[in-house]
Each structure stands twice: as structure tokens, then as C-alpha cells.
Design an enzyme around this catalytic site. Structure first.
Site, short mmCIF file in Angstrom:
data_model
loop_
_atom_site.label_atom_id
_atom_site.label_comp_id
_atom_site.label_asym_id
_atom_site.label_seq_id
_atom_site.Cartn_x
_atom_site.Cartn_y
_atom_site.Cartn_z
N TYR A 143 39.19 43.95 36.27
CA TYR A 143 37.85 44.32 35.80
C TYR A 143 36.99 44.59 37.02
O TYR A 143 36.68 43.68 37.78
CB TYR A 143 37.27 43.21 34.94
CG TYR A 143 35.92 43.49 34.32
CD1 TYR A 143 35.39 44.77 34.26
CD2 TYR A 143 35.18 42.44 33.77
CE1 TYR A 143 34.15 45.01 33.67
CE2 TYR A 143 33.95 42.67 33.18
CZ TYR A 143 33.44 43.95 33.14
OH TYR A 143 32.21 44.19 32.56
N LYS A 171 39.87 47.91 33.87
CA LYS A 171 38.64 48.17 33.13
C LYS A 171 37.61 48.60 34.17
O LYS A 171 37.16 47.81 34.99
CB LYS A 171 38.15 46.93 32.38
CG LYS A 171 36.81 47.16 31.67
CD LYS A 171 36.25 45.88 31.06
CE LYS A 171 34.89 46.14 30.41
NZ LYS A 171 34.27 44.90 29.89
#
EC number: 4.3.3.7
Length: 301
Positions: A143, A171
Site C-alpha cells: 500500500y 494498492k
């Protein structure tokens, strides 16, 4: 390619539309696991084909290890789609423990944010993910959200991370579409948009889907957008992106997405109690009205 039909999107191993699910709570601030199961089922019925629990939108900074583990078990019991669990911390040992315990509880993958606040070097960032990699058997999703973490994962670090056994996806909430092209192409990692407003642009550079906040109310049109793009109907995809833009602004514009996601769900009649743990404060009349206007403008209410 099947039956001669054009497909522009690669497979999405954790789902194409993945709501970053809120964590329902009772009025005393306890995690409401039954409400979590009901919500998970509804989001899948809406069109979500993957779920993220224990993310920032799910108030992960203020829920505890046992609660995180029990939430994974509860949601896995309720739905048949992939369930990814957040396991991010700026304490590497704590992140390792979260990854180990949530994967044991049944998580299909773990989402690990770049270590925030302490602003480590690129070597420190690499070793953080390396430590998690050595502790898990399930896939790791990186992330990358520098606006929250204060650190940028550089291209060379991405190259090194891609060599780790369990790092499979990203992500991307950097807002850097141009940079995403090179990172994705040079690493071979699977790319997910981490920004609702950039869903369509990220699809255009090879992302396979999105980990989303507005999918709490817009999973169906987001699936339609992805399907339109996949078959090459870019005009329809653009029209759907424009339709969803007011909801993106309503839910994300103020910067406290977890609060607004709970407001959206209450407006939809799916969340009776919008209690949150401090420092977040549950939505009031202003946030509820903002969510209502966003849903109405996006033709979802």
C-alpha cells in the site's frame, strides 16, 4: 481472450471492485461482528467481488489484534469472495504479527502500508516488507500512500520488493499515473488503484481494479465501468466515471473517508449505528447530508 472477444483488463486476483470496508460498531464502541457480516454480504450483493477489512477506512489504527483477527474470521464466514486484511504498522514487528495472525484467521492476502510517520530510508522500507514476506504464506499487497505515510517508495525499491516471494500486488494511492506505468511494467506486479477519482485513468495504464471507499454505495456502476473498459467501450466508461464524480467528491473531498463511508451506509439504510472510536468522530447531520447529496447526484439513491 475468449471467443474472439476483446479484453483489455488482466485478471484481478483479489477482486476487481474491493470496498475498503468500514468496521461497524455498537454504541459503546465495541466491534459489531454480526453487523460486519451483514454489511459484507450486502456489499457483495451490490457487486463487490473482493473485500478489504482492517484498513484505514475500517479504523485499523484503533482496533486491536484480537478484534482484527475475529473480524477476518467473521467476514470470511459470511462471503465467498477474496478477503484481504490490512496488516500495516510503522512498527515492523507489530506488522509481522498482524500479518501472521490474520492470515491464520483465513485472510486471502494482507495489505501492508509503507511504514508511516518515522520516514525510514528506502533500505528501511525494503527491510520492513522483507520481514513481513518472511513471516507469511499468503500474498502481500503493498500500500503506497505517501500523503498519509510521508514516504515515497522509489522505483528501485519496487524492483527489489517485486523479487520477494509473496509480494504480488500494489494498492497505488500516489496519484502518480505516469510513474505507475513504469513501476508496473518493470516489476510485473498486479496494480490496483487506491484512489476513487483515478479509477479510470489507472485502468488505462494497466491496473486491474480498485480498492475503494465509494464502493460502499457504488459497487455496481464501478463494475459496469470496469466491464465497459474491458470490452473497449471507453466512452461508456468515461460516462460512468463522470456520473460517479459527485460521489467521489462527497465521500473523499473532506479527507476523512471512514466517517463519510459510515455516513453513506446510514443514508443507504445499511448501518444503524455510526459510532467511531476517537480520534474519529461519527458523522453528524452535515456529513449525512453530504453523503445523501453525493448519492443522489450519482443516481444511486
Amino acid at each position: 481472450m475468449t471467443s474472439g472477444r476483446l479484453h483489455l483488463l488482466e485478471p484481478a486476483p483479489f477482486g476487481r471492485i474491493m470496498p475498503a470496508m468500514v468496521t461497524p460498531m455498537t454504541s459503546d464502541g465495541s466491534v459489531d461482528f454480526e453487523a460486519s457480516q451483514r454489511l459484507a454480504k450486502q456489499l457483495v450483493a451490490d457487486g463487490a467481488d473482493g473485500l478489504l477489512v482492517n484498513g484505514t477506512t475500517g479504523e485499523s489504527p484503533v482496533t486491536h489484534m484480537e478484534e482484527k483477527v475475529d473480524l477476518v474470521r467473521a467476514v470470511k464466514e459470511a462471503v465467498a469472495v477474496p478477503v484481504v486484511s490490512g496488516a500495516g504498522s510503522n512498527d515492523t514487528i507489530h506488522s509481522v504479527r498482524m500479518a501472521e495472525q490474520t492470515q491464520e484467521a483465513g485472510a486471502d492476502a494482507v495489505l501492508v502500508v509503507a511504514p508511516y510517520y518515522s520516514r525510514p530510508s528506502q533500505e528501511g522500507i525494503f527491510r520492513h516488507f522483507e520481514a513481513v514476506n518472511e513471516s507469511v504464506d499468503k500474498p502481500i499487497i503493498i500500500y503506497d500512500v505517501p500523503g498519509r505515510t510521508g514516504v515515497h517508495i522509489q522505483l528501485e525499491t519496487y524492483r527489489r520488493l517485486a523479487e520477494l516471494d509473496h509480494v504480488t500486488a500494489v494498492k497505488d494511492a500516489t496519484g502518480d499515473i505516469a510513474g505507475a506505468v513504469r513501476k508496473r511494467m518493470e516489476t510485473g506486479l498486479t496494480w490496483y488503484s487506491g484512489d476513487d477519482g483515478l479509477f479510470l485513468p489507472f485502468l488505462s495504464v494497466g491496473a486491474v481494479g480498485i480498492i475503494s471507499v465509494i464502493a460502499h454505495g457504488a459497487a455496481s456502476p464501478m463494475q459496469q465501468l470496469a466491464q465497459a473498459f474491458d470490452r473497449g467501450d471507453i466512452r461508456q466508461a468515461q460516462e460512468l466515471a463522470v456520473r460517479l464524480a459527485p460521489l467521489v467528491e462527497a465521500i473523499n473531498g473532506a479527507g476523512f473517508q471512514g466517517v463519510m463511508a459510515k455516513a453513506l451506509l446510514q443514508v443507504r439504510g445499511l448501518l444503524e449505528d455510526t459510532t467511531m472510536r476517537l480520534p474519529n468522530v461519527g458523522p453528524g447531520p452535515q456529513e449525512l447530508e453530504r453523503a445523501r447529496r453525493g448519492l443522489e447526484a450519482a443516481q444511486l439513491l
